[in-house]
Design a protein around this motif. Structure first.
Motif: not given
Lengths: 145, 326
Positions: B11, B40, B43-45, B47-48, B51-52
């Motif tokens: 990020s 985490e 996991q965010l990547h 799922r999204q 856009r995460s």
């Protein structure tokens, strides 16, 4: 007194999730908890529910490390048993410190190193024995881990 | 799946960069090193996607298991050719059922755990901690990298007269026993017994542990702890005894040398649970047609203990250890 039970333990709770949904904001104001925050997470309690992490910036308590959350639960809820396997070797000295202040029983499923803190006082629950040096600690742990 | 996979997870504030090259990788180490944050982010990547706000660079899909503790098998058995990350709060990773799944899996698994995975033969070289490098001040990006927690040797205090402790009585034990003149060879009768055997050794006895590093991951922490607690223990963990033979050049085979340079490119995770199994099979396959050389793990042919070949095999092991064994 720090008491350790080696091996599977049905009654042992998972500290990080317990902390996340059960912590009390006033715990963070206690000097002992703040010392653990500084030493384990290299972070600083600011105020309210804000902790300043050098890596993550301002964070809420939920984002403290899993090991630290478990240490805080062990300290604040000595009536419960937590699995200290969530705690890395850098938590060993704090487990011993907590044991100097309160009677706590923790579960452990790996060989955390206490060598640097000899002589220490750890009661091994599996055998009902007190140990003060790391060789004796290992000797007993070998039977159960 | 096979091969080495370079992964970048980042990020604007955090960056993780590492390589995964075997079917089982374990992450452990101190609290607050960033293990859960890595999970985490992935996991965010997962799922999204983009856009995460998290970027993941990898030549194969990276998946995090976040589901119900009872449903893991249904989820994991339908995934293929992926790297699957599992955080420390799932106890199914310690079960035989999970080991069976990994055994025939076309996936690589990255498991966060301090507790040893005794049903899985994983390598001591694939146990990593996470560290940050440089000075960091939020919101500047903090760089995280993996580092190996254990070394394949700890021979600094190697004694002149010592007992050699081997895992079992297979070919490796037979080799050392046949060539050791001054040194006694003892079998621990199983890799899980090495730690217990070490604790029985008297303080005035010097001991060198030799075990197959490719499958000793579950026991390394305990053995290293024992070595740290006493001054009389030295450690050596080559990939396996078969790897030593292959590496020695006895077989005089250029394709084997090429394989040993990058074993990960040749070892398919759905066929071999550990590199130890692969090296054994490679040695067996390359000696099968020669009755003198025909390798058997249970009984070492005399060919490997003739003076010329002993010299070649010893040439692979560290010099400090050679002095003790000769």
């Amino acid at each position: 007194m720090l008491k350790i039970f080696f091996g599977d333990m049905e009654a042992a709770n998972y500290g990080p999730s317990w902390f996340k949904y059960n912590y009390h904001p006033e715990w963070l104001k206690e000097p002992f908890v703040q010392q653990m925050i500084e030493d384990v997470d290299h972070s600083r309690y600011v105020d309210g529910l804000v902790i300043d992490s050098p890596v993550l910036g301002p964070i809420p308590p939920e984002r403290l490390s899993g090991g630290l959350k478990t240490l805080i639960m062990i300290y604040e809820r000595p009536d419960l048993i937590f699995d200290a396997t969530s705690c890395g070797d850098n938590c060993a000295k704090w487990l011993l410190e907590i044991g100097k202040q309160k009677d706590v029983l923790v579960n452990l499923n790996y060989l955390m190193t206490f060598k640097a803190y000899e002589p220490f006082q750890i009661y091994i629950e599996n055998e009902g024995k007190m140990v003060s040096d790391y060789s004796s600690f290992l000797f007993i742990a070998a039977k159960y881990l | 799946m096979h091969g080495k996979h370079h992964i970048v997870v980042e990020s604007e504030n955090l960056k993780y960069e590492f390589e995964i090259r075997r079917n089982i990788t374990v992450i452990q180490g101190d609290s607050a090193s960033g293990k859960t944050t890595l999970i985490e982010l992935l996991q965010l990547h997962s799922r999204q996607g983009h856009r995460s706000g998290v970027r993941v660079e990898s030549d194969v899909p990276c998946t995090v298991y976040t589901g119900d503790a009872q449903q893991w098998l249904n989820f994991l058995q339908v995934i293929n050719n992926s790297i699957i990350f599992i955080d420390e709060d799932y106890s199914f990773v310690f079960t035989r059922e999970f080991a069976s799944l990994v055994k025939q899996s076309g996936n690589y698994y990255v498991i966060i755990t301090r507790r040893p995975l005794k049903n899985l033969p994983y390598s001591i070289q694939e146990i990593y901690g996470i560290r940050t490098s440089g000075k960091y001040h939020f919101p500047e990006q903090v760089y995280h990298e993996f580092y190996p927690v254990f070394s394949d040797k700890n021979l600094r205090k190697i004694p002149e007269k010592a007992i050699l402790l081997l895992e079992d009585q297979a070919a490796g034990y037979q080799f050392y026993r046949s060539i050791c003149k001054k040194t006694e060879c003892v079998s621990a009768e199983g890799n899980s017994n090495v730690f217990h055997k070490l604790l029985e050794i008297k303080d005035d006895q010097q001991i060198i542990v030799i075990a197959d590093g490719a499958a000793f991951g579950a026991y390394i922490n305990a053995v290293v702890r024992a070595a740290e607690s006493r001054e009389n223990i030295a450690l050596y963990f080559p990939e396996s005894f078969e790897w030593l033979i292959l590496k020695s050049g006895i077989l005089n085979n250029a394709s084997i040398e090429e394989i040993l340079q990058h074993p990960e490119n040749y070892i398919e995770s759905s066929e071999y649970l550990s590199w130890e199994q692969y090296f054994t099979e490679l040695l067996e396959a390359n000696t099968r047609d020669n009755p003198y050389m025909q390798y058997q793990k249970g009984r070492l042919p005399d060919y490997y203990t003739n003076p010329k070949n002993v010299q070649k095999i010893l040439g692979v092991i560290p010099e400090e250890l050679q002095q003790i064994i000769k």
